[in-house]
Design an enzyme around this catalytic site. Structure first.
Site, PDB file in Angstrom:
ATOM      1  N   ASN A 110       1.302  -0.973   0.378  1.00  0.00           N
ATOM      2  CA  ASN A 110       0.172   0.185   0.414  1.00  0.00           C
ATOM      3  C   ASN A 110       0.960   1.029   0.038  1.00  0.00           C
ATOM      4  OD1 ASN A 110      -1.879   1.820   0.476  1.00  0.00           O
ATOM      5  ND2 ASN A 110      -2.568   1.134   2.965  1.00  0.00           N
TER       6      ASN A 110
ATOM      7  N   LYS B  28       0.176   3.907  -0.361  1.00  0.00           N
ATOM      8  CA  LYS B  28      -0.351   5.114   0.284  1.00  0.00           C
ATOM      9  C   LYS B  28      -0.368   6.937  -0.659  1.00  0.00           C
ATOM     10  CE  LYS B  28       0.226   3.351   5.014  1.00  0.00           C
ATOM     11  NZ  LYS B  28      -0.173   3.502   6.745  1.00  0.00           N
TER      12      LYS B  28
ATOM     13  N   HIS C 291     -10.087   1.061   5.712  1.00  0.00           N
ATOM     14  CA  HIS C 291      -8.112   1.052   5.206  1.00  0.00           C
ATOM     15  C   HIS C 291      -8.758   2.035   7.102  1.00  0.00           C
ATOM     16  CE1 HIS C 291      -3.901   2.831   6.654  1.00  0.00           C
ATOM     17  NE2 HIS C 291      -4.115   1.343   5.725  1.00  0.00           N
TER      18      HIS C 291
ATOM     19  N   GLU D  88      -7.059   5.307   7.674  1.00  0.00           N
ATOM     20  CA  GLU D  88      -6.951   6.425   8.052  1.00  0.00           C
ATOM     21  C   GLU D  88      -7.526   6.942   7.097  1.00  0.00           C
ATOM     22  OE1 GLU D  88      -2.874   5.720   5.374  1.00  0.00           O
ATOM     23  OE2 GLU D  88      -1.874   5.112   7.411  1.00  0.00           O
TER      24      GLU D  88
ATOM     25  N   GLU E 248      -5.870  -5.096  10.803  1.00  0.00           N
ATOM     26  CA  GLU E 248      -4.694  -3.966  10.562  1.00  0.00           C
ATOM     27  C   GLU E 248      -4.828  -3.689  12.134  1.00  0.00           C
ATOM     28  OE1 GLU E 248      -2.184  -2.809   6.019  1.00  0.00           O
ATOM     29  OE2 GLU E 248      -4.245  -1.188   7.061  1.00  0.00           O
TER      30      GLU E 248
ATOM     31  N   GLY F  61       1.862   2.220  10.599  1.00  0.00           N
ATOM     32  CA  GLY F  61       3.385   2.925  10.334  1.00  0.00           C
ATOM     33  C   GLY F  61       4.022   3.620  12.653  1.00  0.00           C
TER      34      GLY F  61
ATOM     35  N   SER G 288       3.341  -1.904  10.182  1.00  0.00           N
ATOM     36  CA  SER G 288       4.593  -2.356  10.575  1.00  0.00           C
ATOM     37  C   SER G 288       5.530  -3.050  10.521  1.00  0.00           C
ATOM     38  CB  SER G 288       4.894  -1.969  12.064  1.00  0.00           C
ATOM     39  OG  SER G 288       4.926  -0.060  12.084  1.00  0.00           O
TER      40      SER G 288
HETATM   41  P1  PGA Z   1       2.890   0.147   7.426  1.00  0.00           P
HETATM   42  O1  PGA Z   1       1.649   0.556   7.145  1.00  0.00           O
HETATM   43  O2  PGA Z   1       2.894  -0.944   6.960  1.00  0.00           O
HETATM   44  O3  PGA Z   1       3.848   0.682   7.422  1.00  0.00           O
HETATM   45  O4  PGA Z   1       3.101   0.371   9.028  1.00  0.00           O
HETATM   46  C1  PGA Z   1       0.110  -0.830   7.174  1.00  0.00           C
HETATM   47  C2  PGA Z   1      -0.941  -0.327   6.551  1.00  0.00           C
HETATM   48  O5  PGA Z   1      -1.338   1.066   6.652  1.00  0.00           O
HETATM   49  O6  PGA Z   1      -1.549  -0.579   5.134  1.00  0.00           O
END
Ligand code: PGA
Length: 251
Positions: free
Chosen positions: A10, A12, A94, A96, A166, A172, A212
């Site tokens: 992803n 983003k 997601h 976010e 997640e 992140g 992560s």
């Molecule tokens: P990350 O993001 O691996 O940077 O923690 C995962 C995600 O948001 O899908």
């Protein structure tokens, strides 16, 4: 039979046309990945990436879509437009999007239906915040997200879908769920789907872990019995780390 694993990146809101060279590097690094590989770049990059990928086994996906097929929705993208550009998947719900765009399960559900109608495989994200985990609400939150996001979908539709667990506190942040926490939640999600849609669907649906995921922790997380792949944010932006994660999904 366990489903084929899915390693998804992803991106983003990262990457530009110059980042297309990452695709060449990915193809060179793993011409035969042995698991399904998916990149979800910003929507503008889907079409040029598709041209670059050609016949290589790398799928593309969007990071969101609108619940309607067309119309006066400034700034939005319809599932059918993602499909037209070359996508096969779309990430929905997601954390976010849930946090910054105030998306909720009813909307995620409508988007999932639109995506399926357009011929896209939805990747529905679920996960609890740290406060929810510490308050002992994890199962309730994730159970409600699953039930709300998948409401009204039939068995055939569900078999094509992906769930991404997640935990919000792991995205992140460099913190990952422990293997015990991840396995426990993946088994819980599978049991919820067994209850709502039966065992065949629960076995067929892929449940990815995200939050992560890095080369250093991928092998352990991806070898857990109920973990069918990874949804990778930061570590997917660099071919080297993403390739290492792909390699670790093969065990
Ligand atoms: P990350 O993001 O691996 O940077 O923690 C995962 C995600 O948001 O899908």
């Amino acid at each position: 039979m366990a489903p084929r694993k899915l390693a998804a990146g992803n991106w983003k809101m990262n990457g530009d046309l110059a980042a297309l060279s990452q695709i060449d590097a990915l193809i060179t690094a793993r011409p035969d990945p042995g698991c399904d590989v998916l990149i979800c770049p910003p929507a503008l990059l889907i079409q040029p990436m598709k041209a670059r990928i050609g016949a290589h086994p790398i799928a593309l996906g969007g990071q969101d879509c609108h619940a309607r097929a067309f119309g006066a929705h400034t700034g939005d993208i319809a599932a059918v437009q993602l499909k037209d550009a070359g996508a096969d998947y779309v990430i929905l719900g997601h954390s976010e999007r849930r946090e910054y765009h105030k998306e909720f399960d009813v909307l995620v559900n409508a988007k999932a239906k639109a995506a399926l109608t357009a011929g896209l495989k939805p990747i529905v994200c679920v996960g609890e915040t740290l406060a929810q985990r510490e308050g002992g609400q994890t199962d309730k939150i994730v159970g409600d997200q699953i039930a709300g996001s998948l409401a009204g979908l039939d068995n055939n539709q569900l078999k094509d879908m992906v769930i991404a667990y997640e935990p919000v506190w792991a995205i992140g942040t460099g913190k990952t769920a422990t293997p015990e926490q991840a396995q426990e939640m993946h088994a819980f999600i599978r049991s919820e789907i067994t209850e709502s849609h039966g065992e065949d669907v629960a076995k067929a649906i892929r449940i990815q872990y995200g939050g992560s995921v890095k080369p250093a922790n991928a092998r352990e997380l991806l070898s857990l019995p109920d973990v069918d792949g990874a949804l990778v944010g930061g570590a997917s932006l660099e071919v080297r780390s993403f390739t290492e994660i792909i390699t670790n999904t093969l065990n």
